[in-house]
Design an enzyme around this catalytic site. Structure first.
Site, PDB file in Angstrom:
ATOM      1  N   GLU A   1     -22.267  -9.953  -3.576  1.00 46.19           N
ATOM      2  CA  GLU A   1     -21.713 -10.694  -2.441  1.00 46.19           C
ATOM      3  C   GLU A   1     -20.807  -9.815  -1.571  1.00 46.19           C
ATOM      4  O   GLU A   1     -20.650 -10.058  -0.384  1.00 46.19           O
ATOM      5  CB  GLU A   1     -20.947 -11.927  -2.914  1.00 46.19           C
ATOM      6  CG  GLU A   1     -19.800 -11.587  -3.839  1.00 46.19           C
ATOM      7  CD  GLU A   1     -19.077 -12.808  -4.416  1.00 46.19           C
ATOM      8  OE1 GLU A   1     -18.997 -13.847  -3.759  1.00 46.19           O
ATOM      9  OE2 GLU A   1     -18.581 -12.695  -5.556  1.00 46.19           O
TER      10      GLU A   1
ATOM     11  N   ARG B   1     -21.034 -18.606 -13.101  1.00 49.74           N
ATOM     12  CA  ARG B   1     -19.766 -18.629 -13.831  1.00 49.74           C
ATOM     13  C   ARG B   1     -19.518 -19.923 -14.589  1.00 49.74           C
ATOM     14  O   ARG B   1     -18.431 -20.109 -15.158  1.00 49.74           O
ATOM     15  CB  ARG B   1     -18.600 -18.296 -12.912  1.00 49.74           C
ATOM     16  CG  ARG B   1     -18.283 -19.312 -11.845  1.00 49.74           C
ATOM     17  CD  ARG B   1     -17.205 -18.766 -10.889  1.00 49.74           C
ATOM     18  NE  ARG B   1     -16.231 -17.954 -11.553  1.00 49.74           N
ATOM     19  CZ  ARG B   1     -15.651 -16.858 -11.045  1.00 49.74           C
ATOM     20  NH1 ARG B   1     -15.954 -16.484  -9.836  1.00 49.74           N
ATOM     21  NH2 ARG B   1     -14.780 -16.184 -11.718  1.00 49.74           N
TER      22      ARG B   1
ATOM     23  N   HIS C   1     -21.891 -20.191  -7.936  1.00 46.76           N
ATOM     24  CA  HIS C   1     -21.116 -20.580  -9.107  1.00 46.76           C
ATOM     25  C   HIS C   1     -21.947 -20.863 -10.344  1.00 46.76           C
ATOM     26  O   HIS C   1     -21.390 -21.031 -11.429  1.00 46.76           O
ATOM     27  CB  HIS C   1     -20.240 -21.780  -8.758  1.00 46.76           C
ATOM     28  CG  HIS C   1     -19.043 -21.391  -7.955  1.00 46.76           C
ATOM     29  ND1 HIS C   1     -19.148 -20.761  -6.732  1.00 46.76           N
ATOM     30  CD2 HIS C   1     -17.712 -21.476  -8.211  1.00 46.76           C
ATOM     31  CE1 HIS C   1     -17.936 -20.516  -6.260  1.00 46.76           C
ATOM     32  NE2 HIS C   1     -17.063 -20.927  -7.123  1.00 46.76           N
TER      33      HIS C   1
ATOM     34  N   MET D   1     -22.758 -12.405  -7.778  1.00 47.84           N
ATOM     35  CA  MET D   1     -21.319 -12.241  -7.637  1.00 47.84           C
ATOM     36  C   MET D   1     -20.915 -10.766  -7.700  1.00 47.84           C
ATOM     37  O   MET D   1     -21.665  -9.935  -8.196  1.00 47.84           O
ATOM     38  CB  MET D   1     -20.586 -13.041  -8.698  1.00 47.84           C
ATOM     39  CG  MET D   1     -20.644 -14.540  -8.391  1.00 47.84           C
ATOM     40  SD  MET D   1     -19.643 -15.505  -9.533  1.00 47.84           S
ATOM     41  CE  MET D   1     -20.232 -14.840 -11.062  1.00 47.84           C
ATOM     42  N   GLY D   2     -19.693 -10.507  -7.257  1.00 45.72           N
ATOM     43  CA  GLY D   2     -19.174  -9.142  -7.233  1.00 45.72           C
ATOM     44  C   GLY D   2     -18.574  -8.815  -5.879  1.00 45.72           C
ATOM     45  O   GLY D   2     -19.270  -8.278  -5.029  1.00 45.72           O
TER      46      GLY D   2
ATOM     47  N   GLU E   1      -6.852 -10.087 -12.930  1.00 50.45           N
ATOM     48  CA  GLU E   1      -5.881  -9.228 -12.273  1.00 50.45           C
ATOM     49  C   GLU E   1      -4.597  -9.983 -11.903  1.00 50.45           C
ATOM     50  O   GLU E   1      -3.496  -9.522 -12.220  1.00 50.45           O
ATOM     51  CB  GLU E   1      -6.539  -8.710 -10.998  1.00 50.45           C
ATOM     52  CG  GLU E   1      -6.265  -7.278 -10.695  1.00 50.45           C
ATOM     53  CD  GLU E   1      -6.859  -6.945  -9.331  1.00 50.45           C
ATOM     54  OE1 GLU E   1      -7.795  -7.649  -8.893  1.00 50.45           O
ATOM     55  OE2 GLU E   1      -6.365  -5.990  -8.720  1.00 50.45           O
TER      56      GLU E   1
ATOM     57  N   ASP F   1     -16.595 -10.452 -13.128  1.00 52.20           N
ATOM     58  CA  ASP F   1     -17.122  -9.285 -12.418  1.00 52.20           C
ATOM     59  C   ASP F   1     -17.042  -7.999 -13.251  1.00 52.20           C
ATOM     60  O   ASP F   1     -17.551  -6.971 -12.829  1.00 52.20           O
ATOM     61  CB  ASP F   1     -16.346  -9.069 -11.117  1.00 52.20           C
ATOM     62  CG  ASP F   1     -16.640 -10.147 -10.091  1.00 52.20           C
ATOM     63  OD1 ASP F   1     -17.578 -10.928 -10.295  1.00 52.20           O
ATOM     64  OD2 ASP F   1     -15.907 -10.201  -9.076  1.00 52.20           O
TER      65      ASP F   1
END
Lengths: 342, 342, 342, 342
Positions: free
Chosen positions: D221, D275, D272, D169-170, D103, D127
């Site tokens: 999260e 990712r 992490h 994650m998110g 983004e 995400d």
């Protein structure tokens, strides 16, 4: 002190971990500097070197292969080879060598050591067949890869009532087949140390199917049928097309089982997948410890030795011990797990 | 002979491999039959049994957990517990027990053995901290899972200039942290056996960043700061919200490093991921051999013993040896790899 | 409503995920009950059934294979087959069938649907060659397994200056080869849709070596040489020993490259490893959604349809669409990645 | 043409695959040359460049992280930032930029494009919450890592009758939680889009235990309790020790469930790990295709666009589309799998 490092022979997960440990401890604890020799004994023979320091070993711990390259060059088969090596070591101001390799590489190291070259050896063989050490790095990785393949084959064997033959590495010793077969829950394990009887193999296959189980057969690439077994398993023959006969023992065994039992049989040949890629934790731990202890042997000028695993300890043994007779699966070791194998 | 089998204590990859080997060899070689006791010592205490034969152990080799269930029930803390166990064993016509478990489970086994129950023990601890055996199954799996996590974190640490803290299992012994840290190329390894100095940890973190490396810190869940270290790492305290303070040593260490060094720090808490799921080849091989040798000990009526790994051999040792003092990381073992750890 | 479920054809990771989703939603949302038919169309043909409820589908999501078994039985090739199926469905009070399978299984489903049987289809093919759906489950798992093998081979290819040939599944369509080759960084990808020129393959191999790169060749099992290519790659011929010629395209290609270029070449044949074992997340997600939507189609009495993936949506298409022409790799799709492939 | 490449924002498996594809096709098909800008927009802002050619992208396909480094630098928040970028691009003779990021990175790209800079964007978010594209690379890898953790936790949950909470994650979107929860067979999935009621969560936990199942809870999260829920889950508060409150939603939820239900609950925080490291086949395939199509957009001077996945096709959409509103889980998408989630 200035130390040369080389890796010889076949690929093996953990080679980079050894190199990294040798260099890191050599530089940070002993203040040595290093030179890398490329492609096994070809490096010191033809004076092909590369820089080797903390920067060069950064990030290599998890990587397969060897940043120094490898070859099967034997300086004793080259005219004046030994003298050229000695001269090149002198020209590079190399005081000692760390030679990482298997039977052949360490065999050369042994002879050079006898001729006055300062060498410390690190044993390497994916087949785990070097004497003098309980285990070698790379072996655990190979066994896990083979086991994961067997895990995946179980469901297919069952759903389709098929015989699945998995050919694993091991020319002279059946360690990978035995460990992967035990860990994967194989039903038949055929190893070079124990010639197999194709009639018994097929009888067991049929017995399994009667109980509605589909068998998984693990076979070392070096497994052979008993004398007089009426199988045509000879390698290297030229076929009707003028080509060397294709397919290793895995393919041939699957074909033979299919013809004899009438059950569909399929072969999986893992080949070099077993010797490439990232090492397991055990192999990284063992390779790292081998490297740490090898450079300490250099620092203590304990040349003509190689490092070895005994129980949980890293010890030093004379180089000659690693290159003596092959460590094969004993009848007792095979028998230990025989309850699982037809 | 009729043999009971139970598994006690925490989860550990390889439990099912032991059960399978015990039953397969017991049935096929010794012609025993079996009864499973559910949920550790609760089974024989409360007479909760389940069928256990070749059919029940089919396909369980690669599975985590234990088909027999587990608990931390201690019959010596139950009124009349020992008598009830003896009675239930008699009622089930059980001649001998194979008890698979850690310090607590084998502690009970030891006492029952002294009281005349025929027991053979199989040592189990994911933390690898049982004396008497070189390694226990489950440990290699845990180390590989932790190593794979560290492998993945390296790229993130580098790309984002972050400190990454990985909390691994190990309440009293730092084996998982030490092995996973060595195998994963961690930069700092903090273990229970060696209280850490938060000032030194932070100083090393800053030193790493100056060389433009992002550090990875591996910390055992039982690691503690040195006395007088001005860290507020105590567990179990109640916080401002009336809740027990959340976050283990991993979270707290990340928070402390972040505050002191001004570098972003993130924690990864692998927790029970380390003790679930399919075992590695090493763990399946070790667990299978433990099972095979345990049932042979039963067949030879060598009770009051447990199986253990010594080098490559499975041996028997008195049960008491497995439940004596904890096997912790010695200063020498930690120092061996210290060149890699800040 | 009472619903029968069956799985036909080759093994495919995700079959159990479909079955679980069908049953869980069928029971919990629609209050259906279920009967399992064993071994594909053999089940309703010979009335071989098994219980199928929430208990039976517990824990099967991550498992390879199919708890219902499979076969290639075609009731249209059996005298009175259709009538027997209709009778057995009636006897079991089955109102509708969910048939999970590939071209053959769905072909039968299509014909039965035309004959008045209430069927909803779920498309299945590891080769990803069914039209009507963007992807099928199992394919992602196969591609990942092949990619991991290629990853491991890279280091070996480089360290030993060897050509490595990886034979992957795909009789009529090159999807697995194309995706695994792209994901693994292969240098040559040979697929059934595009006959290969052995001279060009060898020329590229030699070109790679000149740049000191060792090539990795991925080949679909169904790849063939161009007409008039002087390779002897025909399958199924009988060789000098009276056996059917061993070795598939992988072995033959390695042999041919070795003879022509003088470079060592080795083959890896992954075979059934690609279709067994636990599915990837993508395959479990897709298979689960297929199951959820299939049972909704049953609830809505939208028979004669099959579920399909279009973009991110699960849609319904006429059964005939899934069994029409094969979905093969188009020249454009192959060309997209051609910059990577010699 | 001379093309600059940069990567911005958080780490994401597949970044290197994009870079490699951009460069390989750019050089080999279009005869472009390249310059790498380091650390996202910091590179062109501060003129930090690195060489970028076929040699630099060799072997990076399977590696996590990004060889170009990353940062969150926003040139629009720097005095004269835009002018400096334009000047540096001109000084480096850069005709066009490929900007790979999420983004923020694409937001900058959009504005620069409006100001006359030639940019093509490649969308990136682990995400999966960027609009304009069906999927982003990195997401599939994260989901698989989370799923493998859940797989391992199932056995432990069962053997020990424990609640296991997995935090994934998110921050704003629950895609990872939803997909990993579906693929892993979780029992409760809590996502940011749908505030949860802690009473209902605990009621379901207790219901599961009554059926003798141990529940696995997957929580994004960014998940939050419903307004007025009497949970103390606020982040970032300072606790009694003067430290920012430790422990994320995973720890807090486990603590809350334990207190309310009396059942042991444990948290796993993957952080992490999700990712970093090597990408899955899907992510390598998608990232590679994104790179191939992005450089073609450059060649066709179709600036101000970004590449996107629609179904199986890579299309181009205006940059603004990728940075518009966040793509979140819709109520329908959540409801699709709700039968599995308490």
């Amino acid at each position: 002190m200035r130390v040369g490092v080389l890796t010889g022979g076949g690929d093996c997960p953990g080679l980079n971990a050894v190199i990294r440990a040798v260099v890191r401890k050599g530089v940070e604890v002993y203040d040595f500097d290093f030179v890398g020799f490329r492609d096994g004994w070809r490096g010191p023979l033809e004076n092909v070197t590369c820089p080797l320091g903390v920067a060069e070993v950064r990030g290599i711990l998890p990587r397969g292969g060897t940043v120094l390259g490898s070859s099967r060059t034997n300086p004793f088969k080259v005219e004046g080879g030994v003298e050229r090596i000695k001269q090149n070591l002198a020209d590079n101001h190399v005081d000692a060598l760390v030679a990482i390799g298997g039977e052949d590489t360490l065999g050369v190291a042994t002879k050079l050591s006898d001729l006055g070259v300062n060498v410390v050896g690190v044993p390497k063989t994916i087949d785990n067949d070097l004497s003098g050490t309980d285990f070698t790095f790379g072996f655990d990785t190979a066994v896990n890869i083979a086991m994961e393949a067997i895990d995946r084959l179980h469901t297919t064997a069952e759903s389709h009532h098929r015989v699945l033959v998995v050919e694993v590495m091991g020319r002279h010793a059946g360690w990978i087949a035995l460990h992967a077969g035990m860990a994967g829950g194989a039903n038949i394990v055929l190893i070079p140390e124990k010639p197999f009887d194709i009639d018994k193999v097929c009888a067991y296959v049929e017995e399994r199917f009667k109980k509605s189980y589909a068998p998984i057969v693990v076979v070392s690439e070096g497994a052979v049928p008993v004398d007089g077994g009426d199988m045509t398993l000879q390698s290297g023959e030229t076929d009707a097309f003028g080509h060397v006969r294709l397919g290793g023992i895995g393919d041939r065994l699957a074909s033979e089982i299919e013809q004899r039992t009438g059950k569909e049989a399929r072969a999986v040949v893992l080949g070099h997948v077993q010797r490439g890629g990232t090492p397991t934790a055990f192999d990284r731990w063992l390779a790292t410890r081998f490297g740490l202890h090898a450079i300490t042997a250099v620092a203590e000028k304990d040349f003509g030795t190689m490092v070895a695993l005994r129980g949980k300890d890293i010890v030093r043994v004379p180089l000659i011990e690693g290159t003596g007779e092959l460590k094969v699966v004993s009848p007792e070791e095979y028998a230990e797990a025989e309850v699982f194998f037809g």
